[in-house]
Enzyme design. Structure first.
Site, PDB file in Angstrom:
ATOM      1  N   GLY A 151       1.885   1.556  -3.489  1.00  7.26           N
ATOM      2  CA  GLY A 151       0.692   1.778  -4.305  1.00  7.26           C
ATOM      3  C   GLY A 151       0.158   3.187  -4.175  1.00  7.26           C
ATOM      4  O   GLY A 151      -0.333   3.765  -5.150  1.00  7.26           O
ATOM      5  N   ASP A 152       0.250   3.752  -2.987  1.00  9.24           N
ATOM      6  CA  ASP A 152      -0.177   5.129  -2.765  1.00  9.24           C
ATOM      7  C   ASP A 152       0.614   6.070  -3.673  1.00  9.24           C
ATOM      8  O   ASP A 152       0.044   6.941  -4.340  1.00  9.24           O
ATOM      9  CB  ASP A 152       0.022   5.497  -1.294  1.00  9.24           C
ATOM     10  CG  ASP A 152      -0.321   6.943  -0.981  1.00  9.24           C
ATOM     11  OD1 ASP A 152      -1.433   7.381  -1.341  1.00  9.24           O
ATOM     12  OD2 ASP A 152       0.519   7.631  -0.372  1.00  9.24           O
ATOM     13  N   ALA A 153       1.912   5.877  -3.717  1.00  2.62           N
ATOM     14  CA  ALA A 153       2.769   6.737  -4.552  1.00  2.62           C
ATOM     15  C   ALA A 153       2.511   6.510  -6.038  1.00  2.62           C
ATOM     16  O   ALA A 153       2.403   7.464  -6.814  1.00  2.62           O
ATOM     17  CB  ALA A 153       4.237   6.480  -4.219  1.00  2.62           C
ATOM     18  N   ALA A 187       0.830  -1.209   0.000  1.00  2.00           N
ATOM     19  CA  ALA A 187       0.000   0.000   0.000  1.00  2.00           C
ATOM     20  C   ALA A 187       0.865   1.260   0.000  1.00  2.00           C
ATOM     21  O   ALA A 187       0.523   2.257  -0.647  1.00  2.00           O
ATOM     22  CB  ALA A 187      -0.939  -0.004   1.205  1.00  2.00           C
TER      23      ALA A 187
END
Length: 147
Positions: free
Chosen positions: A36-38, A33
């Site tokens: 994935g956020d970036a 995550a």
């Protein structure tokens, strides 16, 4: 023959930094995550920058509305039926994780759903399945009527 940007970027990262191949399914869902956020934010920023050359403040306002936990939670709810078995398993691991923080403007449920979404995006990024990653973001934006 010219390489695609995706292959050049990921291939160059591996080559430049000597990065090994891994089984990304074994990684912590919070680590997936985190990446994935970036990756998701880079996709959203790229979309808005390529659509219009405008002031960074205006870009920031548009982007932050789409990278919020609330928005990601709404997006993944619509995408759940479209996830593969593998993606759904990664989502569940992210959703069921025990994060150390909580989003400022989202409920814990929304935060966990967003964490699951980000884990899927991080997993696809590490798998170098950029086409699938972009497709899920595109479909999510369509579901939110942002397209």
């Amino acid at each position: 023959m010219e390489k695609s940007i995706d292959l050049t970027f990921s291939g160059n990262l591996k080559e430049t930094f000597g990065l090994p191949e891994k089984d990304w399914k074994l990684y912590s869902p919070l680590t997936l995550a985190y990446l994935g956020d970036a990756a998701y934010e880079v996709i959203i920023r790229t979309i808005f920058v390529k659509r219009a050359n405008c002031q960074p403040q205006k870009l920031h306002q548009k982007v932050t509305s789409l990278v919020s936990a609330k928005t990601q939670a709404r997006m993944i709810q619509g995408l759940l039926p479209e996830l593969t078995e593998e993606e759904a398993a990664i989502y569940r691991r992210g959703h069921n994780s025990k994060p150390y923080t909580k989003a400022k403007n989202a409920s814990m449920q929304e935060y966990l759903e967003a964490t699951g979404f980000e884990a899927v995006i991080g997993y696809l990024y590490l798998q170098e399945d950029f086409a699938r990653m972009n497709e899920l973001v595109r479909r999510g934006l369509e579901l939110l009527d942002v397209g």
